[in-house]
Design a protein around this motif. Structure first.
Motif, short mmCIF file in Angstrom:
data_model
loop_
_atom_site.label_atom_id
_atom_site.label_comp_id
_atom_site.label_asym_id
_atom_site.label_seq_id
_atom_site.Cartn_x
_atom_site.Cartn_y
_atom_site.Cartn_z
N ASN A 136 0.83 -1.21 0.00
CA ASN A 136 0.00 0.00 0.00
C ASN A 136 0.86 1.26 0.00
O ASN A 136 0.42 2.33 0.39
CB ASN A 136 -0.97 0.00 1.19
CG ASN A 136 -0.28 0.20 2.53
OD1 ASN A 136 0.90 -0.10 2.68
ND2 ASN A 136 -1.01 0.71 3.51
N PHE A 137 2.11 1.11 -0.47
CA PHE A 137 2.99 2.25 -0.67
C PHE A 137 3.33 2.34 -2.15
O PHE A 137 3.17 1.37 -2.90
CB PHE A 137 4.26 2.13 0.18
CG PHE A 137 4.94 0.78 0.09
CD1 PHE A 137 5.80 0.48 -0.96
CD2 PHE A 137 4.73 -0.18 1.06
CE1 PHE A 137 6.43 -0.74 -1.05
CE2 PHE A 137 5.35 -1.42 0.99
CZ PHE A 137 6.21 -1.70 -0.08
N PRO A 138 3.76 3.52 -2.63
CA PRO A 138 3.98 3.70 -4.06
C PRO A 138 5.11 2.82 -4.59
O PRO A 138 6.07 2.52 -3.87
CB PRO A 138 4.36 5.18 -4.19
CG PRO A 138 3.90 5.82 -2.92
CD PRO A 138 3.99 4.77 -1.86
N PRO A 139 5.03 2.41 -5.86
CA PRO A 139 6.15 1.71 -6.48
C PRO A 139 7.32 2.67 -6.67
O PRO A 139 7.16 3.89 -6.53
CB PRO A 139 5.58 1.25 -7.82
CG PRO A 139 4.50 2.23 -8.13
CD PRO A 139 3.92 2.62 -6.80
N GLN B 214 9.98 5.28 -8.09
CA GLN B 214 9.81 6.35 -9.06
C GLN B 214 10.37 5.98 -10.43
O GLN B 214 9.84 6.38 -11.46
CB GLN B 214 10.48 7.64 -8.54
CG GLN B 214 10.27 8.87 -9.41
CD GLN B 214 8.80 9.27 -9.53
OE1 GLN B 214 8.00 8.97 -8.65
NE2 GLN B 214 8.44 9.94 -10.62
N ARG C 132 7.71 4.45 -12.58
CA ARG C 132 6.77 5.44 -13.13
C ARG C 132 7.40 6.20 -14.29
O ARG C 132 6.76 6.45 -15.32
CB ARG C 132 6.34 6.42 -12.03
CG ARG C 132 5.51 5.78 -10.91
CD ARG C 132 5.08 6.84 -9.90
NE ARG C 132 4.31 6.28 -8.82
CZ ARG C 132 3.01 6.04 -8.86
NH1 ARG C 132 2.33 6.31 -9.97
NH2 ARG C 132 2.37 5.53 -7.82
N GLU C 133 8.66 6.57 -14.12
CA GLU C 133 9.35 7.31 -15.18
C GLU C 133 9.53 6.45 -16.42
O GLU C 133 9.36 6.93 -17.56
CB GLU C 133 10.71 7.80 -14.66
CG GLU C 133 10.58 8.88 -13.59
CD GLU C 133 11.91 9.22 -12.94
OE1 GLU C 133 12.93 8.57 -13.27
OE2 GLU C 133 11.93 10.13 -12.07
N SER D 145 6.22 6.27 -18.24
CA SER D 145 5.92 7.54 -18.92
C SER D 145 6.75 7.70 -20.19
O SER D 145 6.23 8.07 -21.25
CB SER D 145 6.20 8.71 -17.97
OG SER D 145 5.37 8.67 -16.84
N SER E 159 7.07 -3.91 -6.64
CA SER E 159 6.00 -3.45 -5.73
C SER E 159 4.87 -2.77 -6.48
O SER E 159 4.33 -1.75 -6.05
CB SER E 159 6.59 -2.49 -4.68
OG SER E 159 7.62 -3.11 -3.94
N ALA E 160 4.49 -3.34 -7.62
CA ALA E 160 3.43 -2.78 -8.46
C ALA E 160 2.61 -3.93 -9.02
O ALA E 160 2.77 -4.34 -10.17
CB ALA E 160 4.03 -1.94 -9.59
N LYS F 170 3.19 -3.46 3.94
CA LYS F 170 2.42 -2.25 4.21
C LYS F 170 3.32 -1.18 4.80
O LYS F 170 4.45 -1.45 5.23
CB LYS F 170 1.28 -2.57 5.20
CG LYS F 170 0.41 -3.76 4.82
CD LYS F 170 -0.34 -3.56 3.50
CE LYS F 170 -1.17 -4.79 3.14
NZ LYS F 170 -1.85 -4.65 1.83
N THR F 171 2.82 0.05 4.84
CA THR F 171 3.59 1.16 5.39
C THR F 171 3.72 1.04 6.91
O THR F 171 2.95 0.32 7.56
CB THR F 171 2.91 2.51 5.07
OG1 THR F 171 1.60 2.52 5.70
CG2 THR F 171 2.76 2.73 3.58
#
Length: 428
Positions: free
Chosen positions: A38-41, A43, A46-47, A50, A266-267, A415-416
């Motif tokens: 439940n934390f972001p993958p 960066q 994501r880059e 994109s 983690s995605a 989890k966080t």
């Protein structure tokens, strides 16, 4: 008029994991049930997505996978595991590890083949349904805990006391002329064992040696190593490097190793999985994929290739490993110190902790749900939701015999800090 096929009639309701997530959302619970971070993958993922979305041609790729991803995966596995992969023959990419497993079942199983699955039970775990839908029959082989730790132990470092043991006698007795496949999940969901020791744990070298000895008598049996959590290893075991089928000298030529990029980064919604192994098995999987999804989203493939290139030195996975080990220890201490009188096992990898609830007093009203009697683990899960506001997952569905697993529940620590701390506070 019923338009649904007979084989799907038992599976129209949401999966157990989804049902408990729905309950968590309805009742404002802390969800330690379903195994997703439940934390972001990172960066860099994501880059990569994109950048690739702006440059990738967005056309069909070859069925086995985008050449960039095949090359990057081969390079990554050589750097991290010392494996040399022929990208033309020994690897296939699909839409997540579940899709890879689907291609495996469709690619190798004949009607009435009997794959052996450790621990798991038909009708609840997706792999068993993939076997059934491919014409096979699931045969379960349980693994059992050696002993369990109590509050008096107070130890949170994995030791010999935390092992879950595979019954090799029952395994060998279960093999017959219809046995085509043995499926191992290492580290194993839910117990974190490596087949070095299974779910929270790995299987060890001695266990693999014993498996190899058994399979020498049965040369036609394939081994599938489901290694979705092979990057999350605790203690002395390094990410990717621990006893495993795909590197065992006597098992590697009859093994398929299934991996998940979504778990690695983690995605879980990334839906990129791949398998490596014997070319005679891979070619059946490629053929099945041609008529399954044909090919995977090219942006996800090339973005994953970038991420594998960027993390081939292993530094990122060392940090992830330390993060998960910290979270596992934090949650485990909180569970042991809670109002619940739990016994436990220290995980050696994966996303999950398993605890024993045999000493917990559960109000009688929770043993009936929607006018149906339920096992202790389900009663405990509903007790936890309604009186503590925390969600865990019952383990009886993982077992062929529900009674065997009715005193076990699973907790996710992916989890966080905030989520785990709030869950611990609610359980005090």
């Amino acid at each position: 008029m019923n338009y649904v096929s007979n084989r799907m009639l038992n599976y129209l309701e949401p999966q157990m994991y989804a049902r408990f997530t729905i309950l968590a959302n309805q009742k404002g619970c802390i969800n330690l049930g379903q195994g997703f971070p439940n934390f972001p993958p990172p960066q860099f993922l994501r880059e990569a997505l994109s950048q690739e979305a702006l440059t990738e041609q967005l056309q069909y790729t070859q069925t086995a996978g985008h050449p960039k991803l095949l090359n990057s995966a081969a390079y990554f596995l050589e750097q991290r595991m010392g494996l040399k992969i022929n990208i033309d023959k020994e690897i296939v990419v699909s839409s997540g590890a579940q899709s890879v497993l689907c291609c495996l079942m469709q690619g190798i199983l004949n009607p009435n083949d009997e794959p052996l699955v450790f621990l798991q039970k038909k009708q609840q775990i997706c792999i068993d349904l993939l076997i059934e839908f491919s014409g096979g029959k699931h045969i379960g082989v349980p693994i059992k805990p050696k002993v369990f730790n109590t509050k008096e132990n107070g130890q949170f470092i994995y030791s010999d006391e935390d092992k879950w043991e595979l019954d090799f006698v029952q395994l060998e007795q279960s093999i017959n002329q219809k046995t085509k496949l043995i499926i191992l999940n290492s580290p194993m969901n839910p117990i974190g064992k490596y087949i070095f020791t299974f779910i929270i744990e790995y299987f060890n070298k001695d266990e693999y040696d014993k498996l190899a000895e058994i399979l020498e008598k049965h040369p036609n049996i394939i081994v599938c190593e489901d290694a979705a959590y092979h990057h999350i290893t605790f203690g002395n075991n390094q990410p990717f490097i621990y006893p495993r089928c795909i590197t065992h000298p006597k098992l590697k030529d009859k093994s398929i190793c299934v991996m998940s990029a979504g778990k690695m980064f983690s995605a879980t919604g990334l839906r990129v999985g791949f398998a490596i192994g014997n070319e005679n098995i891979i070619k059946g999987m490629k053929a099945a994929q041609t008529y399954h999804i044909f090919c995977l989203n090219p942006v996800n493939q090339t973005a994953t290739a970038r991420c594998l290139d960027q993390t081939a030195d292993g530094i990122y996975f060392d940090s992830i490993r330390h993060l998960y080990e910290q979270q596992a220890t934090k949650l485990l201490k909180g569970l042991v110190e809670s109002r619940l009188n739990l016994n436990y096992w220290v995980p050696s990898g994966g996303y999950f902790i398993v605890t024993d609830i045999s000493n917990v007093e559960i109000p009688n009203k929770y043993f009936t749900q929607n006018d149906v009697k339920v096992t202790r683990d389900f009663a405990f899960a509903h007790y936890l939701i309604n009186e503590f506001g925390v969600v865990c997952i019952p383990c009886s569905p993982y077992y062929e015999n529900k009674e065997t697993g009715q005193n076990l529940v699973r907790w996710a620590f992916c989890k966080t800090d905030e989520t785990i701390s709030e869950a611990i506070n609610r359980l005090k």
